[in-house]
Design a protein around this motif. Structure first.
Motif, short mmCIF file in Angstrom:
data_model
loop_
_atom_site.label_atom_id
_atom_site.label_comp_id
_atom_site.label_asym_id
_atom_site.label_seq_id
_atom_site.Cartn_x
_atom_site.Cartn_y
_atom_site.Cartn_z
N ARG A 42 -13.50 11.41 38.99
CA ARG A 42 -12.57 12.59 39.07
C ARG A 42 -11.33 12.28 39.87
O ARG A 42 -10.25 12.74 39.45
CB ARG A 42 -13.38 13.55 39.79
CG ARG A 42 -14.53 14.21 39.12
CD ARG A 42 -15.11 15.55 39.76
NE ARG A 42 -15.92 15.05 41.06
CZ ARG A 42 -17.28 14.67 41.08
NH1 ARG A 42 -17.87 14.61 40.17
NH2 ARG A 42 -17.67 14.49 42.60
N PHE A 43 -11.25 11.39 40.83
CA PHE A 43 -9.97 11.33 41.50
C PHE A 43 -9.20 10.33 40.57
O PHE A 43 -7.84 10.81 40.19
CB PHE A 43 -10.11 10.31 42.73
CG PHE A 43 -8.94 9.70 43.37
CD1 PHE A 43 -8.15 10.55 43.96
CD2 PHE A 43 -8.45 8.63 43.24
CE1 PHE A 43 -7.04 10.16 44.88
CE2 PHE A 43 -7.38 8.13 43.95
CZ PHE A 43 -6.60 8.89 44.74
N ASN A 44 -9.62 9.59 39.68
CA ASN A 44 -8.62 8.66 38.62
C ASN A 44 -8.16 9.88 37.62
O ASN A 44 -7.09 9.47 36.82
CB ASN A 44 -9.54 7.48 37.95
CG ASN A 44 -9.65 6.54 38.89
OD1 ASN A 44 -8.83 6.32 39.78
ND2 ASN A 44 -10.75 5.84 38.63
N GLU A 45 -9.24 10.60 37.20
CA GLU A 45 -8.83 11.57 36.23
C GLU A 45 -7.45 12.54 36.78
O GLU A 45 -6.67 12.67 36.14
CB GLU A 45 -9.81 12.61 35.85
CG GLU A 45 -9.34 13.69 34.54
CD GLU A 45 -8.89 12.85 33.37
OE1 GLU A 45 -7.99 13.53 32.74
OE2 GLU A 45 -9.16 11.81 33.22
N GLU A 46 -7.53 12.74 38.15
CA GLU A 46 -6.35 13.64 38.59
C GLU A 46 -5.16 12.78 38.69
O GLU A 46 -3.97 13.23 38.46
CB GLU A 46 -6.75 13.76 40.31
CG GLU A 46 -7.65 15.05 40.38
CD GLU A 46 -7.89 15.14 42.03
OE1 GLU A 46 -6.97 15.27 42.69
OE2 GLU A 46 -9.01 15.04 42.28
#
Length: 125
Positions: A32-36
């Motif tokens: 999720r962090f990488n997607e942000e």
């Protein structure tokens, strides 16, 4: 400004990936962090590294080359993963790292290093 964001290795990361419920949850959080980062246009590439026991080092001394098999000592000096980011400045990189989920089960560190840009090379342009 391009920066390399280095996830420092720990004793846990040097043991290798163990598929547990906790590891799955941590991977989902990091996803999720990488997607942000992707949506913000910052992420260029990212990956995790296998433990140093799978690696090799090549020592240079003049024309001589010596291959050293892992694992390597001083775990705290090793890298377990990395990102390559494009950010406005170091403050923006720090702000993003502060938002990052802890990449390890226990205490960990992330190091941010700016990359050389062509304008940094002065007369060599």
């Amino acid at each position: 400004m391009r920066v390399m964001v280095l996830v420092k290795a720990t004793e846990d990361s040097e043991k290798g990936f163990v598929p547990t419920a906790e590891a799955k949850t941590a991977m989902e959080e990091m996803g999720r962090f990488n997607e942000e980062l992707r949506k913000a246009g910052i992420l260029r590439t990212a990956d995790g590294l296998k433990p140093s026991s799978h690696g090799k080092r090549i020592a240079f001394d003049g024309r001589r080359r010596t291959v050293i098999d892992g694992p390597f000592a001083e775990t705290r000096e090793l890298v377990a993963g990395f990102w390559l980011w494009e950010v406005k400045d170091m403050d923006e990189a720090v702000a993003w790292v502060k938002r990052c989920p802890n990449p390890m089960p226990g205490p960990s560190e992330i190091e941010i290093r700016p990359l050389y840009e062509i304008e940094d090379l002065g007369d060599f342009q």
